[in-house]
Design a protein around this motif. Structure first.
Motif, short mmCIF file in Angstrom:
data_model
loop_
_atom_site.label_atom_id
_atom_site.label_comp_id
_atom_site.label_asym_id
_atom_site.label_seq_id
_atom_site.Cartn_x
_atom_site.Cartn_y
_atom_site.Cartn_z
N UNK A 101 -0.79 10.88 -17.36
CA UNK A 101 -2.22 11.10 -17.11
C UNK A 101 -2.76 10.04 -16.16
N UNK A 102 -2.40 8.78 -16.41
CA UNK A 102 -2.87 7.69 -15.57
C UNK A 102 -2.35 7.83 -14.14
N UNK A 103 -1.09 8.23 -14.00
CA UNK A 103 -0.51 8.42 -12.67
C UNK A 103 -1.22 9.54 -11.91
N UNK A 104 -1.53 10.64 -12.61
CA UNK A 104 -2.22 11.77 -11.98
C UNK A 104 -3.62 11.37 -11.52
N UNK A 105 -4.31 10.62 -12.37
CA UNK A 105 -5.67 10.18 -12.02
C UNK A 105 -5.64 9.28 -10.78
N UNK A 106 -4.69 8.35 -10.74
CA UNK A 106 -4.58 7.45 -9.59
C UNK A 106 -4.23 8.22 -8.32
N UNK A 107 -3.38 9.23 -8.46
CA UNK A 107 -3.01 10.05 -7.31
C UNK A 107 -4.24 10.79 -6.76
N UNK A 108 -5.03 11.38 -7.64
CA UNK A 108 -6.21 12.10 -7.19
C UNK A 108 -7.25 11.16 -6.58
N UNK A 109 -7.38 9.99 -7.15
CA UNK A 109 -8.32 9.00 -6.60
C UNK A 109 -7.87 8.57 -5.20
N UNK A 110 -6.57 8.39 -5.03
CA UNK A 110 -6.03 7.99 -3.72
C UNK A 110 -6.28 9.09 -2.68
N UNK A 111 -6.07 10.34 -3.07
CA UNK A 111 -6.30 11.46 -2.15
C UNK A 111 -7.78 11.58 -1.80
N UNK A 112 -8.62 11.30 -2.77
CA UNK A 112 -10.07 11.31 -2.53
C UNK A 112 -10.45 10.24 -1.51
N UNK A 113 -9.89 9.04 -1.67
CA UNK A 113 -10.23 7.94 -0.76
C UNK A 113 -9.64 8.16 0.63
N UNK A 114 -8.37 8.58 0.69
CA UNK A 114 -7.66 8.63 1.97
C UNK A 114 -7.91 9.91 2.76
N UNK A 115 -8.16 11.02 2.06
CA UNK A 115 -8.32 12.30 2.74
C UNK A 115 -9.75 12.83 2.67
N UNK A 116 -10.60 12.16 1.89
CA UNK A 116 -12.00 12.56 1.82
C UNK A 116 -12.25 13.82 1.01
N UNK A 117 -11.24 14.27 0.25
CA UNK A 117 -11.39 15.49 -0.55
C UNK A 117 -12.38 15.24 -1.69
N UNK A 118 -13.29 16.17 -1.89
CA UNK A 118 -14.24 16.10 -3.00
C UNK A 118 -13.57 16.62 -4.26
N UNK A 119 -13.66 15.84 -5.34
CA UNK A 119 -13.12 16.26 -6.63
C UNK A 119 -14.25 16.40 -7.64
N UNK A 120 -14.24 17.52 -8.38
CA UNK A 120 -15.16 17.71 -9.50
C UNK A 120 -14.32 18.05 -10.72
N UNK A 121 -14.42 17.21 -11.76
CA UNK A 121 -13.63 17.36 -12.98
C UNK A 121 -14.50 17.86 -14.12
N UNK A 122 -13.92 18.67 -14.97
CA UNK A 122 -14.45 18.89 -16.31
C UNK A 122 -13.52 18.15 -17.25
N UNK A 123 -14.04 17.22 -18.04
CA UNK A 123 -13.10 16.37 -18.79
C UNK A 123 -13.75 15.71 -20.01
#
Length: 228
Positions: free
Chosen positions: A180-202
């Protein structure tokens, strides 16, 4: 212009002869590049909110715009094109096709788009499979992967169409703490580096810790909207 804009949105579901409210007058905007979590107890309206943004459901009343387009005015074909070209989806159950290998699972949305050549598709798929650290497993099927690896495939598939928005419904719910922690870090990295907008239900506090904005729902209403 906001990427997503809710204006006084209501959503009710018919259960037998009773209307059950899921969202009650939601107004909010999401800007490009946000890393936003929608939190709240079960039944608060989180999944309904994501389904409306993902154009897999329609509001009972109010206005929802995505990239300036009022979704209630779009035809079924236009809604399908919006989902296919602007929105990526990540589900807690992964939703991979078991008979296809990683390459074919990730390539599938590109085949639906019908805009890239075979060579371009191969390059795009390999790029995102490498991004999620699974290039050596590209010929494996989902049954040969761990839960964390399957979720990484789902992320690659969500990103391969270069969406401006990724919707993730409880993406860490079926993962152990390390994955879970690895997945979160991966998504955060993609958000920072590629500018992708993420919206989570969690419900996951680890996602809430990383989120740059938390919108809390209770009984279908926004009770807080905290930016960090």
């Amino acid at each position: 212009m906001a990427l997503i804009n809710f204006e006084n949105v209501y959503k009710s579901y018919r259960l037998d002869k009773v209307d059950v409210p899921a969202l009650r007058g939601v107004s909010m905007a999401v800007e490009n590049g946000e890393f936003l979590a929608v939190a709240g107890p079960s039944g608060s309206g989180k999944t309904t909110l994501l389904n409306l943004i993902g154009c897999v459901d329609v509001a009972t009343s109010g206005e929802l715009k995505i990239s300036g387009e009022n979704t209630s005015h779009l035809t079924d074909k236009q809604l399908t094109n919006l989902r296919l070209n602007k929105i990526g989806f990540i589900f807690q159950s992964f939703n991979l096709i078991p008979v296809l290998n990683i390459f074919d699972n990730v390539e599938f949305p590109l085949l639906l788009q019908k805009t890239l050549s075979r060579k371009e598709r191969v390059e795009r798929v390999r790029h995102y499979v490498e991004k999620v650290g699974l290039l050596e497993y590209i010929q494996h099927r989902p049954s040969e992967l761990s839960g964390g690896q399957r979720q990484r495939v789902a992320i690659a598939r969500a990103l391969v169409t270069l969406p401006s928005l990724v919707l993730a419904d409880e993406p860490t719910a079926n993962l152990d703490s390390e994955n879970a922690q690895n997945i979160i870090h991966l998504m955060r990295e993609l958000n920072r580096n590629e500018g992708t907008t993420f919206v989570f239900s969690t419900h996951d506090h680890r996602i809430l810790t990383e989120a740059k904005r938390i919108v809390t729902l209770e009984d279908g209403r926004i009770t807080s909207d905290e930016k960090r």
